[in-house]
Design an enzyme around this catalytic site. Structure first.
Site, PDB file in Angstrom:
ATOM      1  CD  GLU A   1      -1.721  -2.411   1.544  1.00 19.13           C
ATOM      2  OE1 GLU A   1      -0.531  -2.641   1.865  1.00 19.13           O
ATOM      3  OE2 GLU A   1      -2.617  -3.276   1.576  1.00 19.13           O
TER       4      GLU A   1
ATOM      5  CG  PHE B   1     -10.041 -10.055  10.805  1.00 17.28           C
ATOM      6  CD1 PHE B   1      -8.817 -10.486  11.288  1.00 17.28           C
ATOM      7  CD2 PHE B   1     -10.236  -9.996   9.428  1.00 17.28           C
ATOM      8  CE1 PHE B   1      -7.802 -10.871  10.413  1.00 17.28           C
ATOM      9  CE2 PHE B   1      -9.230 -10.369   8.555  1.00 17.28           C
ATOM     10  CZ  PHE B   1      -8.004 -10.802   9.047  1.00 17.28           C
ATOM     11  CD  GLN B   2      -7.342  -7.604   7.534  1.00 25.61           C
ATOM     12  OE1 GLN B   2      -8.171  -7.342   6.673  1.00 25.61           O
ATOM     13  NE2 GLN B   2      -6.154  -8.116   7.264  1.00 25.61           N
TER      14      GLN B   2
ATOM     15  CE  LYS C   1     -16.974  -6.953   3.468  1.00 24.59           C
ATOM     16  NZ  LYS C   1     -16.192  -8.138   3.850  1.00 24.59           N
TER      17      LYS C   1
ATOM     18  CG  MET D   1      22.302  12.549   3.653  1.00 19.69           C
ATOM     19  SD  MET D   1      23.478  13.668   2.873  1.00 19.69           S
ATOM     20  CE  MET D   1      22.478  14.375   1.582  1.00 19.69           C
TER      21      MET D   1
HETATM   22  C1  LIG Z   1      12.214   5.803   5.701  1.00 20.17           C
HETATM   23  C2  LIG Z   1      13.497   6.483   6.038  1.00 20.17           C
HETATM   24  N1  LIG Z   1      14.334   5.932   6.946  1.00 20.17           N
HETATM   25  C3  LIG Z   1      15.495   6.544   7.260  1.00 20.17           C
HETATM   26  C4  LIG Z   1      15.848   7.722   6.691  1.00 20.17           C
HETATM   27  C5  LIG Z   1      17.150   8.420   7.070  1.00 20.17           C
HETATM   28  N2  LIG Z   1      18.024   8.550   5.903  1.00 20.17           N
HETATM   29  C6  LIG Z   1      18.135   9.678   5.176  1.00 20.17           C
HETATM   30  S1  LIG Z   1      19.178   9.551   3.901  1.00 20.17           S
HETATM   31  C7  LIG Z   1      19.559   7.971   4.302  1.00 20.17           C
HETATM   32  C8  LIG Z   1      20.556   7.184   3.501  1.00 20.17           C
HETATM   33  C9  LIG Z   1      20.084   6.909   2.124  1.00 20.17           C
HETATM   34  O1  LIG Z   1      20.931   5.950   1.550  1.00 20.17           O
HETATM   35  P1  LIG Z   1      20.796   5.517   0.057  1.00 20.17           P
HETATM   36  O2  LIG Z   1      19.376   5.252  -0.273  1.00 20.17           O
HETATM   37  O3  LIG Z   1      21.730   4.424  -0.229  1.00 20.17           O
HETATM   38  O4  LIG Z   1      21.185   6.840  -0.729  1.00 20.17           O
HETATM   39  P2  LIG Z   1      22.583   7.658  -0.735  1.00 20.17           P
HETATM   40  O5  LIG Z   1      22.529   8.648   0.399  1.00 20.17           O
HETATM   41  O6  LIG Z   1      23.692   6.673  -0.579  1.00 20.17           O
HETATM   42  O7  LIG Z   1      22.570   8.348  -2.043  1.00 20.17           O
HETATM   43  C10 LIG Z   1      18.850   7.563   5.445  1.00 20.17           C
HETATM   44  C11 LIG Z   1      18.991   6.253   6.094  1.00 20.17           C
HETATM   45  C12 LIG Z   1      14.924   8.286   5.769  1.00 20.17           C
HETATM   46  N3  LIG Z   1      15.130   9.447   5.191  1.00 20.17           N
HETATM   47  N4  LIG Z   1      13.777   7.638   5.444  1.00 20.17           N
END
Ligand SMILES: Cc1ncc(C[n+]2csc(CCOP(=O)(O)OP(=O)(O)O)c2C)c(N)n1
Length: 585
Positions: A71, A133-134, A183, A496
């Site tokens: 979803e 349920f759900q 429903k 990042m």
């Molecule tokens: C759902 C979610 N969980 C955690 C984060 C924290 N976060 C921001 S950037 C990042 C790293 C992203 O890594 P990648 O997808 O490999 O991209 P890159 O930065 O290497 O280009 C994380 C873990 C987020 N933004 N969203």
């Protein structure tokens, strides 16, 4: 909760647009969507929404339903669709886990002002509150992340609720709306008649600006020596792109873009100065603290844009043009607030402003660009590392597609690189998760964007981390043969976060290194052609293959593991303190 009577008393409806006839509540859902002009929706069935799915069976040639694999994919796809079409995106899920799986995307749409109507099934009215349920309280859960939500327990209320949902989703500052339908309401019969909603008494979004505030703004604009305009998502949402160009051509004001405002203003225009924000360009950030007039147009001074607000544009007068009054004076005090959509405000301003030239002021930005080129770009684009760098890939892609593709980015280093180095020359081309920063956004959002603009090239740029949050949507691409191009920039790191660990946590890479699956084999198992580029010499050929592919294509580029994204404003620092390189230890 609003009772039926209160609900209908509040709302103004247009003349009926569908003749009266007896149908089930479920069929009424489908007919209401068709009456709103919906031709594509995204969803996933389950027990509590099964009657609506059953009704959909007979309408498949009028209403295309895309079965996603989760979803979260449905809601992100609806967002991608809404963003490139500037229309309401529609998604549907069952009760309980189906509905809760929508929440991340709903929150994302809320903060990024994306119009959505999300329809959820619910247990029958007599079971409400029994932990059936759900059963889950989706109204309670979604309350803080929706513009409006409503539970329908009677079939007779379905058309009115859906009409109100569409009106609220797209009017004023757009946003997501949830309609939860029990429903029993789906099975009951209703005398169906559809009237579009034309207004809600307790909700009066401003559109037209006050003339006196326009005059005050024009006076400041005409007197300013160093005016500076920050263009946000509101420019795209209100369709103000052409008016903005006209306004800029007359006033010669430099224009920067927020992350979500990208593609609202042609990046090749001489007044375009680049992207704002934590990982935006150098000059647009620094010049904020040197201009004498700052015009925020359809943007909300997000903390990623302002950095330390106590040191933000203190020297400047501020004109803030924004449709949502709650955003005015929320973060930055406006000398002239204009509560209106960007389009109406510019329409009013253009005749009031004088023709000007600000070439010397714009040249100051170019000086900043020169510095950024010397300190950052020359290194980013040169072949001085063993592996290819993200910037080289995006730069090449931008050249090879002439800045004309719709680029859907995920979240991380590649997002900032993608946003900064892709030179958007066509409007409605940038789809990204800005406010919430949702990893896993790009693959499903690209599906929605492609279905929303079939004639345009859609490229999803995704990190190896983000790709693995919603990879199951490859199945959706396979089933419906959706020609989305997927570009994975693989650095085997949550890049990042690793960058922050390197800069601010003494290189303690705590749980950010990733062992990845074979992405090519994964694509292959979904019958999606794929290639891997590991060497610089293969890059152009790989990109060309991806661009030339008639159907979907996955290109994995193995990039440098530890490159950092600069410029950067460290958290809590001022826009003036934007870094062009890591501070020397
Ligand atoms: C759902 C979610 N969980 C955690 C984060 C924290 N976060 C921001 S950037 C990042 C790293 C992203 O890594 P990648 O997808 O490999 O991209 P890159 O930065 O290497 O280009 C994380 C873990 C987020 N933004 N969203």
């Amino acid at each position: 909760m609003t009772t039926t009577n209160e609900f209908f008393n509040e709302v103004a409806f247009a003349e009926p647009i569908a003749p009266k006839r007896k149908v089930t509540g479920s069929e009424a859902v489908i007919l209401s969507l068709l009456a709103e002009g919906v031709d594509t929706m995204f969803g996933y069935p389950g027990g509590a929404i099964m009657p609506v799915y059953d009704a959909l069976y007979n309408y498949q040639d009028q209403l295309k339903h895309i079965l996603v694999r989760h979803e979260q994919g449905a809601v992100h796809a609806a967002q991608g669709f809404a963003r490139v079409r500037n229309e309401v995106g529609v998604c549907m899920a069952t009760s309980g886990p189906g509905a809760t799986n929508l929440i991340t995307g709903i929150a994302d749409a809320m903060i990024d002002s994306t119009p959505l109507v999300c329809i959820t099934g619910q247990v029958a009215e007599h079971l409400l509150g029994t932990d059936a349920f759900q059963e889950t309280d989706i109204l309670g859960i979604s309350m803080p992340v929706t513009k409006w939500n409503y539970q329908v327990t009677k079939a007779a209320d379905i058309p009115g609720a859906i009409a109100k949902a569409f009106y609220l989703a797209k009017s004023g500052r757009p946003g997501p709306v949830v309609i939860d339908i029990t429903k029993n309401a789906q099975f009951e019969e209703v005398d169906f008649e559809y009237k579009k909603c034309t207004g809600v008494r307790s909700y009066r979004p401003a559109k037209k600006p006050e003339y006196t505030s326009l005059e005050d703004a024009a006076k400041l604009i005409n007197e300013a020596k160093k005016p500076y305009l920050l263009a946000g998502h509101g420019v795209l949402l209100s369709g103000a792109q052409e008016l903005l160009k006209e306004f800029i051509n007359k006033t010669d004001i430099p224009v920067a873009s927020t992350l979500l405002g990208l593609s609202a203003f042609d990046a090749s225009h001489p007044n375009y100065v680049g992207m704002l924000g934590m990982h935006g360009n150098y000059a647009p950030n620094v010049k904020t603290n040197e201009c004498d007039l700052l015009i925020g147009l359809g943007m909300r001074f997000d903390d990623r844009v302002t950095g330390d607000v106590s040191k933000y544009a203190k020297q400047a007068k501020v004109i803030h043009i924004e449709i949502d009054p709650a955003e005015i004076d929320k973060i930055i005090k406006a000398d002239v607030p204009i509560i209106a959509d960007a389009s109406r405000a510019l329409e009013g301003l253009i005749p009031l402003v004088e023709k000007r030239s600000h070439s010397e002021w714009i040249a100051e930005f170019r000086e900043g660009d020169r510095l950024e080129k010397e300190k950052v770009l020359d290194g980013e684009f040169s072949a001085n590392t063993e592996k290819v760098k993200m910037a080289e890939v995006v730069n090449k892609l931008s050249e090879m597609t002439e800045g004309k593709a719709i680029v859907v980015t995920d979240v991380g280093q590649h997002q900032m690189i993608g946003s900064r180095y892709y030179k958007f020359t066509e409007t409605d081309s940038n789809v990204t998760s800005g406010g919430l920063g949702t990893m896993g956004f790009a693959l499903p959002a690209a599906i929605g964007a492609k279905l929303g603009q079939m004639k345009r090239e859609v490229v999803a740029i995704i990190g190896d981390g983000g790709f693995q949050m919603t990879p199951q949507e490859l199945g959706t691409i396979m089933q419906y043969d959706i020609p989305v191009k997927i570009l994975i920039l693989n650095n085997s790191f949550l890049g990042m976060v690793r960058q922050w660990q390197q800069m601010f946590f003494e290189k303690r890479y705590s749980f950010t290194e990733m062992s990845n699956p074979d992405f090519i084999k994964l694509a292959d198992s979904y019958s999606i052609p794929a290639e891997r580029v590991t060497e610089r010499e293969q890059l152009e050929e790989g990109l060309q293959k991806m661009i030339d592919a008639k159907g979907s294509f996955l290109l994995e580029v193995v990039v440098e593991k530890e490159t950092n994204v600069f410029p950067m404003i460290p958290t809590g620092a001022s826009v003036s303190d934007v870094l062009l390189e890591a501070p020397k230890a």
